[in-house]
Design a protein around this motif. Structure first.
Motif, short mmCIF file in Angstrom:
data_model
loop_
_atom_site.label_atom_id
_atom_site.label_comp_id
_atom_site.label_asym_id
_atom_site.label_seq_id
_atom_site.Cartn_x
_atom_site.Cartn_y
_atom_site.Cartn_z
N UNK A 22 42.60 36.11 41.65
CA UNK A 22 43.66 35.37 42.33
C UNK A 22 43.96 34.13 41.49
N UNK A 23 45.18 34.03 40.98
CA UNK A 23 45.56 32.92 40.10
C UNK A 23 46.72 32.12 40.69
N UNK A 24 46.88 32.16 41.99
CA UNK A 24 47.98 31.45 42.64
C UNK A 24 47.93 29.95 42.41
N UNK A 76 59.17 38.91 36.75
CA UNK A 76 58.86 38.68 35.34
C UNK A 76 57.42 39.09 35.09
N UNK A 77 57.23 40.05 34.23
CA UNK A 77 55.88 40.56 33.93
C UNK A 77 55.29 39.78 32.75
N UNK A 78 54.07 39.34 32.92
CA UNK A 78 53.35 38.60 31.88
C UNK A 78 52.18 39.46 31.43
N UNK A 116 38.82 30.24 31.25
CA UNK A 116 39.41 30.64 29.97
C UNK A 116 40.54 31.65 30.18
N UNK A 117 40.38 32.53 31.16
CA UNK A 117 41.43 33.50 31.47
C UNK A 117 42.64 32.80 32.08
N UNK A 122 48.16 30.55 31.62
CA UNK A 122 49.00 29.35 31.73
C UNK A 122 49.75 29.10 30.43
N UNK A 123 49.10 29.32 29.30
CA UNK A 123 49.76 29.10 28.01
C UNK A 123 50.83 30.15 27.70
#
Length: 171
Positions: A22-24, A76-78, A116-117, A122-123
């Motif tokens: 979960x990266x919300x 938008x797929x990352x 790190x993930x 984010x970058x």
């Protein structure tokens, strides 16, 4: 997502990790991102010698955003390729040798890869997203979607310092 240095260094084959995170909270505060799906992490860790563990793999997620030109919602797929090398160190102040500047020093047997993930994701987030490369956006005067129809607004921009000269030739 936690890796154990001892387990990886004693393993003959790369250790694989497949996990959903979960990266919300990573995109919290960005007004252009309405939502984010959980990030899928497919990684493998293998010893690289000298107490170094190399972690490689891919990260993927999908963002709910608005087009920065016409404000229509879009998906938008990352997809991020992740590669990082970690070196186990028992001491707090260890000098890295020449050629080891790209290593991340870790104290202890266990390492949480989650920060790190998240940093890699984010970058790789887009600065602004568009629904299509040829998107014309909105009219700055009336707000008409220029992809759907053309408006009758005067789009000629005159420098306000020279506007008085425009009247000079009308006489």
């Amino acid at each position: 997502m936690i890796i154990n240095f001892r387990q990886i260094s004693s393993s003959e084959a790369p250790v694989e990790f497949h996990q959903t995170l979960d990266v919300g909270h990573v995109v919290q505060g960005r007004k252009d991102i309405a939502g984010i799906s959980p990030m899928q992490a497919d990684l493998q860790a293998e010893p690289a010698g000298g107490g170094v563990v190399r972690v490689t793999g891919s990260l993927s997620t999908e963002l709910d955003m608005s087009c920065s030109r016409c404000l229509k919602p879009l998906k938008y797929r990352v997809d991020v390729q992740f590669e990082e090398a970690f070196k186990q160190s028992d001491e707090d102040s260890v000098e890295l040798d020449e050629g080891e500047e790209d290593l991340v020093l870790v104290s202890g047997e266990r390492l949480d890869l989650t920060p790190y993930l998240e940093e890699a994701l984010l970058l790789d987030l887009p600065f602004s997203a568009v629904c299509k490369d040829a998107c014309k956006g909105l009219c700055p005067s009336c707000g008409t979607d220029l992809n759907e129809r053309q408006c009758d607004c005067n789009t000629e921009r005159i420098d306000p310092r020279l506007a008085a000269l425009g009247d000079f030739f009308k006489k």
